[in-house]
Design an enzyme around this catalytic site. Structure first.
Site, PDB file in Angstrom:
ATOM      1  N   ASP A 338       0.828  -1.197   0.000  1.00 30.83           N
ATOM      2  CA  ASP A 338       0.000   0.000   0.000  1.00 30.83           C
ATOM      3  C   ASP A 338       0.870   1.258   0.000  1.00 30.83           C
ATOM      4  OD1 ASP A 338      -2.710   1.238   0.496  1.00 30.83           O
ATOM      5  OD2 ASP A 338      -1.685   1.927   2.296  1.00 30.83           O
ATOM      6  N   GLU A 367       1.739  -0.121  -4.892  1.00 27.52           N
ATOM      7  CA  GLU A 367       0.736   0.866  -5.301  1.00 27.52           C
ATOM      8  C   GLU A 367       1.463   2.190  -5.562  1.00 27.52           C
ATOM      9  OE1 GLU A 367      -3.455   2.831  -3.772  1.00 27.52           O
ATOM     10  OE2 GLU A 367      -1.831   2.509  -2.334  1.00 27.52           O
TER      11      GLU A 367
END
Length: 625
Positions: A338, A367
């Site tokens: 993330d 990400e």
């Protein structure tokens, strides 16, 4: 005198108990790891006053910090056989606490585990909203937020057992890999269902199940020749994390000394918080100011998610070991990281390299939510763009957000212009030269943070088919978002909970059970049957996994591209216009060559490669013969 002696004994017992170990992390380890040192984090009241000893294991270093409740003990694990070893804490000659530390045997082939790759199809699940396999764990006395399915942003009760119960459904869909959003403990008082604000990173949230349940999920997936990807968060923890409440060092998190804490929201930590400016381009912009870069990297994602300082070696080592611990313990096949590009870039590159050194065939996708291919490519391992700044992220895979951007608008653009219509999709692949490894890009139409595809296209099945066909047949690793394969919708403008709706049939008493063929509505069946046929075909088609790409400039809003190798050729035709279109196949001769016809994958029809007329808003996927 006897009474005084009893009091002294009681006080001594109380004092010794106060010096006891409350936590040891990692709680156990494995023998035979490539990294031959291990940093143990010991926590307890005034524990730094003690001296650690460990029978049969060499202590290389003991690090104390300004917080006396922590000791960081580095031990040499080289040639330490599996077994149990006593860790003692001593005050002078007196033992005040002990912990039996275990080095376990690694599973055979653990270091050579193979991560996800372009032969896989990844299925993204929001576990709280997928299926409630064990209603008994919907709420937990240990956790603040209780289940309330009536709240869009509340916990609904989905869990690990719900995923395990529906592995057959996921396999039938054609997916080979499960990516679940985080499952680690998140004790936020509200909105904890997304689990990105973690409060204990060595423990599965009890409302999802146990650590053993997570390991069992991985085992069941592996039995079905499937893989498990953990959503890992390196950038921040939650405000309720037990270490945040008693920081090991002031700079364990990023703090800003000039912030007026009285202005913070009620739930925020009253420390030096400043919000991120979210401008990731400051990480590589040669003209960026220092203050702008600082507020990107050091600023917090939100006021309730303290930003971890990966440039602190203690923090970085803690995160490396925690990640390796979960890979080894749960048998993981990959990470999705993330907010990868919000981390200190040099430190996160070290974190990534440490994991890939331990598991050279593992895979990690970061990400990197940017809207320019050069900027995304900067973050992929061995990028020539990153090399211009002497930077290598070591990150094998990045997410193709520019393709996502195109897919999110293009099928509503019926008229082709210089830069609108299907040309947007063509233009995405023009820049493939920027990526070191185009086969290791995650390609997707939507995820848990974006608008639902079926909302964007107002449940137009033809547009859904075109989008999924592109995702399934271009280079890279396709990712599907749970529920879209049965036509689920959701409007992000109404809140994140609306794009994270409960999967129908995941809860006892649901009116509609879309997990079974008999339980699906006619519309759900049409969506599912198409998606399943498409991705099950892809699973068995190596030319799509690793083949080359040749594409042709779109004409009349029609895009034609080929995936090919020395043995096979697949031709894809996307008619994004609102009219029948007849293809001029003469200009495609260098790809069509000796082929005379193609078998369309979904319909099974044979199509002559002479003059071809394709209906509006239609996609053909043809295996050439």
């Amino acid at each position: 005198m006897k009474k005084i002696l009893c009091i002294l004994i009681f006080l001594n017992t109380f004092f010794l108990a106060a010096q006891g170990l409350e936590r040891v992390e990692p709680p156990f380890w494995w023998s035979g790891m490539k990294h031959n040192t291990l940093q143990l984090m010991l926590y307890g009241k005034d524990i730094a006053r003690n001296t650690p000893e460990m029978e049969g294991v060499t202590i290389k270093n003991v690090r104390k910090t300004e917080n006396p409740n922590y000791l960081f003990v580095t031990v040499n694990t080289e040639d330490v056989p599996e077994g149990k070893y006593v860790l003692r804490l001593k005050r002078g000659k007196k033992e005040v606490s002990r912990y039996t530390y275990e080095f376990r045997k690694r599973e055979e082939g653990s270091a050579l585990r193979k991560g996800f790759d372009s032969s896989d199809v990844m299925y993204l699940i929001m576990p709280d909203r997928f299926a409630n396999g064990d209603p008994d764990n919907d709420s937990s006395p240990e956790m603040t937020e209780k289940a309330d399915r009536s709240k869009q942003g509340g916990r609904h009760g989905g869990d690990i057992q719900g995923i395990t119960d529906h592995i057959d459904y996921i396999r039938e869909l054609g997916a080979t890999t499960v990516w679940s959003t985080p499952l680690l403990e998140d004790n936020d008082p509200e909105y904890s269902y997304h689990t990105y604000a973690q409060s204990d990173v060595y423990r599965i949230d009890p409302r999802y199940g146990t650590n053993e349940d997570y390991r069992r999920l991985a085992d069941e997936l592996h039995k079905n020749d499937m893989k498990l990807v953990m959503d890992y968060v390196t950038n921040h923890w939650g405000a309720e994390h037990w270490m945040i409440k008693d920081l090991p060092t002031y700079d364990w998190i990023h703090q800003f000394s000039d912030v007026d804490t009285s202005l913070l929201p009620e739930r925020s930590l009253k420390v030096g918080y400043a919000n991120s400016n979210y401008r990731m381009e400051t990480q590589y912009d040669p003209n960026a100011s220092g203050i702008d870069r600082k507020y990107c990297v050091d600023g917090w994602f939100t006021s309730t998610m303290p930003d971890l300082n990966q440039s602190n070696p203690l923090v970085l080592n803690y995160l490396v070991q925690n990640a390796i611990w979960w890979i080894e313990y749960a048998g993981l096949d990959g990470f999705r990281v993330d907010t990868y590009s919000y981390n200190d870039k040099e430190a996160i590159a070290q974190w990534t390299k440490a994991i890939m050194d331990e598991y050279p065939y593992f895979n990690i996708v970061g990400e990197v939510w940017l809207h320019d291919q050069a900027q995304i490519a900067y973050w992929q391992k061995d990028s020539r763009i990153g090399a211009l700044q002497d930077f290598n992220s070591n990150l094998p895979s990045v997410m193709d957000f520019t393709l996502h951007d195109a897919i999110g608008t293009v099928f509503n653009e019926d008229e082709a212009t210089w830069n609108e219509g299907i040309t947007k999709v063509y233009g995405n692949f023009v820049n493939d030269f920027l990526y070191p490894d185009v086969n290791n890009l995650l390609v997707f139409a939507e995820n848990h943070d974006t608008q639902r595809l079926n909302h964007i296209y107002n449940k137009d099945l033809q547009k859904y088919k075109m989008a999924m066909a592109v995702v399934a047949t271009v280079r890279g690793i396709p990712q599907l978002y749970y529920g879209s394969e049965i036509g689920m919708v959701g409007n992000k403008d109404k809140g994140d909970g609306d794009i994270r709706r409960d999967f129908p049939g995941g809860w006892k008493g649901d009116d509609n059970n879309a997990f079974t063929a008999a339980g699906r509505t006619a519309e759900q069946k049409e969506y599912f049957d198409f998606t399943s046929k498409l991705f099950r075909w892809r699973k068995d088609t190596p030319v799509i996994h690793k083949g080359k790409t040749k594409h042709y400039l779109p004409e009349n809003n029609v895009y034609v591209y080929f995936r090919y190798n020395d043995k096979d050729t697949v031709m894809v035709v996307v008619n994004n216009s609102n009219e029948d279109q007849t293809l001029k196949t003469e200009r495609l001769k260098e790809s069509i060559g000796r082929f005379a016809k193609g078998k369309e994958v979904i319909s099974g029809k044979n199509i002559s490669l002479g003059e071809m007329t394709i209906a509006p808003k239609t996609v053909w996927i043809m295996e050439l013969e």
